[in-house]
Design a protein around this motif. Structure first.
Motif, PDB file in Angstrom:
ATOM      1  N   SER A 294     -13.916  -9.603  15.688  1.00  0.00           N
ATOM      2  CA  SER A 294     -12.839  -9.995  14.789  1.00  0.00           C
ATOM      3  C   SER A 294     -11.976  -8.782  14.487  1.00  0.00           C
ATOM      4  CB  SER A 294     -13.393 -10.566  13.476  1.00  0.00           C
ATOM      5  OG  SER A 294     -13.970  -9.551  12.694  1.00  0.00           O
ATOM      6  N   ALA A 295     -10.781  -9.048  13.966  1.00  0.00           N
ATOM      7  CA  ALA A 295      -9.860  -7.970  13.612  1.00  0.00           C
ATOM      8  C   ALA A 295     -10.421  -7.140  12.465  1.00  0.00           C
ATOM      9  CB  ALA A 295      -8.500  -8.563  13.238  1.00  0.00           C
ATOM     10  N   ASP A 329     -10.008 -10.666  21.121  1.00  0.00           N
ATOM     11  CA  ASP A 329      -9.936  -9.524  20.222  1.00  0.00           C
ATOM     12  C   ASP A 329     -10.183  -8.211  20.956  1.00  0.00           C
ATOM     13  OD1 ASP A 329      -9.302 -10.673  17.691  1.00  0.00           O
ATOM     14  OD2 ASP A 329     -11.279 -11.574  17.672  1.00  0.00           O
ATOM     15  N   VAL A 333      -7.430  -5.287  20.464  1.00  0.00           N
ATOM     16  CA  VAL A 333      -7.676  -3.951  19.919  1.00  0.00           C
ATOM     17  C   VAL A 333      -7.328  -2.877  20.945  1.00  0.00           C
ATOM     18  CG1 VAL A 333      -9.419  -4.781  18.330  1.00  0.00           C
ATOM     19  CG2 VAL A 333     -10.119  -4.012  20.591  1.00  0.00           C
ATOM     20  N   GLU A 336      -3.531  -2.487  20.865  1.00  0.00           N
ATOM     21  CA  GLU A 336      -3.098  -1.758  19.668  1.00  0.00           C
ATOM     22  C   GLU A 336      -3.441  -0.279  19.777  1.00  0.00           C
ATOM     23  OE1 GLU A 336      -3.360  -2.335  14.811  1.00  0.00           O
ATOM     24  OE2 GLU A 336      -4.523  -3.610  16.166  1.00  0.00           O
ATOM     25  N   GLN A 366       0.254 -12.010  15.922  1.00  0.00           N
ATOM     26  CA  GLN A 366      -0.085 -10.595  16.069  1.00  0.00           C
ATOM     27  C   GLN A 366       0.402 -10.053  17.405  1.00  0.00           C
ATOM     28  OE1 GLN A 366      -1.068  -8.548  13.970  1.00  0.00           O
ATOM     29  NE2 GLN A 366      -1.671  -6.784  15.169  1.00  0.00           N
ATOM     30  N   ASP A 398      -2.819 -16.210  13.413  1.00  0.00           N
ATOM     31  CA  ASP A 398      -3.951 -15.419  13.891  1.00  0.00           C
ATOM     32  C   ASP A 398      -5.235 -15.906  13.224  1.00  0.00           C
ATOM     33  OD1 ASP A 398      -2.436 -13.546  15.506  1.00  0.00           O
ATOM     34  OD2 ASP A 398      -1.632 -12.799  13.612  1.00  0.00           O
TER      35      ASP A 398
END
Length: 571
Positions: A294-295, A329, A333, A336, A366, A398
């Motif tokens: 998860s974020a 996810d 990640v 990002e 996102q 999201d």
């Protein structure tokens, strides 16, 4: 068969006695009141038997005569009872059919015929509930408390009444009384757990949960998960009261009890980071990532090494994503992290892979925000970034903490839903969206993320006034074309006078004809699917502003080939 045997035995004894008397005759002398009698023994025995039979018959007749009134009363009572049970049955059928008036009528009749037995009280209470008379139903249930045989049934009815009224504390009191009467009844134990948890008595809820698992009122996996939920709720309570060490210990216990419980892993990692137990926090995230990425876990993993540089974070997140490489996810990640490290090609590649997963095209909010940031950072294209941000406003949401019961979205996990109060109903998933526009075109989101910006060839620009068409966005209707005003319209001529004609350029690249927009430099042929180009800004009083239009030159082939994910245009 037994009666036949008894009759045969008695008949045999009587025959044997008669034979014995016949073989042994004799006389008996009787003197009474001056009389003398000498009858044979057999005659005397026969007279005694006949006298006994006569006495029995006379007794039966007298008993029948004296008992006739009682027999008549009992017959009437039996008929009354039979009619009462028939009325009770009809009332139960009316309750099941939902006919409140019919159920009340049969309940009154059964009550008058059966003299208020337990089932009559229950029928009257159910008929009152069906008719919406909650006070009358509660009165009947309270009347059932006065009789030992109906007390437990009355407590259950009062529990239901209190729950319907939303009075959890009163319902908990009735459940505790029922638990004292029958502690092994499944509905008593499960309601004791739920009401204790709802009223904040987590210790009593944990005790009731253990008993429910012992009597198998709940499956073992569900009981273990609920135990972890209660432990996590106690951790949050301790944290709210400032007992951080106890909260960390309880969160660690909840995470250990149910490794698939995302909320426990998140709180465990967050408290570990806040206590500067960075290694413990990183291990928690790495252990949970293969099960429930998860974020929130990714953000805590980043904080686990606060002094790490962007490239170091890329290495760390590459290791983390390798634990669950096909999850959305993991690509998110990595995109990002690469974006923060200025590795534009890698960031664009992971975003392109992400939208190819099931349920990810059209791109979520996102992804759109990251694409806006990427366009601004890599190319300085503010207009493309604005388009992506506009799309983010209309994109699917999201993943967040969503209630499985009512669909409400919460900022943080809690043991009960803040909207409907359901226990352990918040799950980390994407909120459901109704009425979302369908994406047109095959793979347009992937192409718009991975493709290089396209420019109009100079040969087409020379054909006449320029017209820039924006690519349609997912989940949006097609954008309007941005074209200059027609020369025949006076208002357009006042706002956007034509620019002086440009000098012709040597062939084979002629300069574009005079237009109301600044000329666009010649470019190589565009890739198959273009990225949205910036629309022409509105003209000012002195014509279009050339400084507002971004003119890009051809990329260096060597530089372009170094960007991973870039596909060079076909010659």
């Amino acid at each position: 068969m037994r009666r036949v045997i008894v009759f045969v035995v008695l008949a045999a004894l009587a025959a044997l006695a008669a034979f014995w008397l016949a073989e042994n005759p004799g006389r008996i002398s009787i003197e009474w009141l001056g009389y003398r009698m000498e009858p044979p023994v057999g005659i005397l025995v026969l007279a005694g038997v006949l006298l006994s039979i006569a006495v029995i018959l006379i007794y039966r007749v007298i008993t029948l005569i004296l008992g006739t009134p009682g027999s008549i009363g009992r017959a009437f009572a039996a008929g009354r009872r039979k009619r009462g049970f028939r009325a009770l049955s009809q009332g139960m059928v009316a309750v099941a059919a939902g006919d409140a008036q019919e159920a009340a009528r049969w309940a009154r009749k059964a009550d008058s015929l059966l003299e208020d037995p337990p089932l009559t009280l229950l029928l009257s209470a159910q008929a009152a509930q069906l008719g919406g008379d909650e006070k009358a139903a509660e009165k009947y249930f309270e009347a059932m408390l006065e009789k030992p045989e109906t007390r437990f049934l009355g407590l259950r009815g009062l529990v239901m009444q209190a729950l319907k009224a939303g009075d959890d504390r009163r319902a908990l009191g009735y459940v505790r009384e029922a638990h004292a009467l029958r502690p092994k009844t499944p509905w008593v134990v499960t309601n004791l757990f739920e009401l204790s948890e709802r009223t904040g008595d987590y210790d009593a809820a944990a005790s009731a949960l253990k008993q429910a698992a012992k009597i198998k009122a709940l499956p073992k996996p569900e009981a273990e998960h609920n135990g972890a939920v209660i432990t996590l709720a106690k951790a949050e309570m301790a944290l709210a009261e400032g007992r951080r060490d106890e909260a960390l210990s309880l969160a660690r216990a909840a995470d250990k009890a149910d490794p698939d419980f995302l909320a426990a892993a998140v709180l465990h990692a967050r408290l570990a980071v806040e206590s500067e137990r960075y290694r413990e926090a990183a291990k928690v995230v790495e252990r949970s990532w293969p099960r429930t990425p998860s974020a929130e876990l990714a953000a805590l993993y980043r904080k686990a090494v606060p002094a790490a540089k962007p490239l170091e974070q890329v290495k760390r997140f590459t290791k983390l994503a390798g634990l669950n490489p096909n999850h959305r996810d993991s690509h998110l990640v990595l995109a990002e992290a690469n974006l923060e490290a200025a590795l534009w090609g890698e960031a664009r590649r992971h975003l392109g892979i992400l939208v190819t997963l099931d349920g990810e095209d059209p791109a979520r909010a996102q992804v759109c925000r990251l694409m806006a940031k990427l366009e601004e950072a890599e190319r300085g294209d503010s207009e493309a970034a604005r388009v992506w941000l506009e799309q983010a406003a209309h994109a699917p949401g999201d993943p967040a903490w969503v209630c499985n019961t009512c669909g409400a979205v919460a900022n943080d996990w809690s043991v009960d839903c803040g909207a409907c109060g359901a226990f352990d109903s918040l799950a980390w998933r994407a909120p459901r969206r109704v009425g979302m526009a369908a994406l047109t075109g095959d793979g347009s989101a992937v192409a718009r993320i991975t493709a290089k910006p396209a420019h109009k060839p100079a040969a087409k620009a020379a054909e006449g006034p320029g017209k820039i068409t924006l690519a349609p966005l997912p989940d949006q209707p097609p954008l309007p074309d941005c074209a200059p005003a027609e020369p025949s319209k006076p208002a357009a001529e006042e706002k956007a006078p034509a620019l002086p004609a440009a000098k012709p350029a040597p062939k084979p690249a002629p300069k574009p004809a005079p237009t109301s927009a600044p000329p666009v430099a010649a470019k190589s042929p565009a890739p198959p699917v273009p990225v949205p180009s910036a629309p022409v800004p509105p003209a000012g009083p002195n014509g279009p502003q050339p400084s507002d239009v971004r003119i890009e030159e051809d990329d260096d082939p060597d530089e372009a080939s170094a960007v991973e994910g870039y596909v060079p245009p076909r010659p």
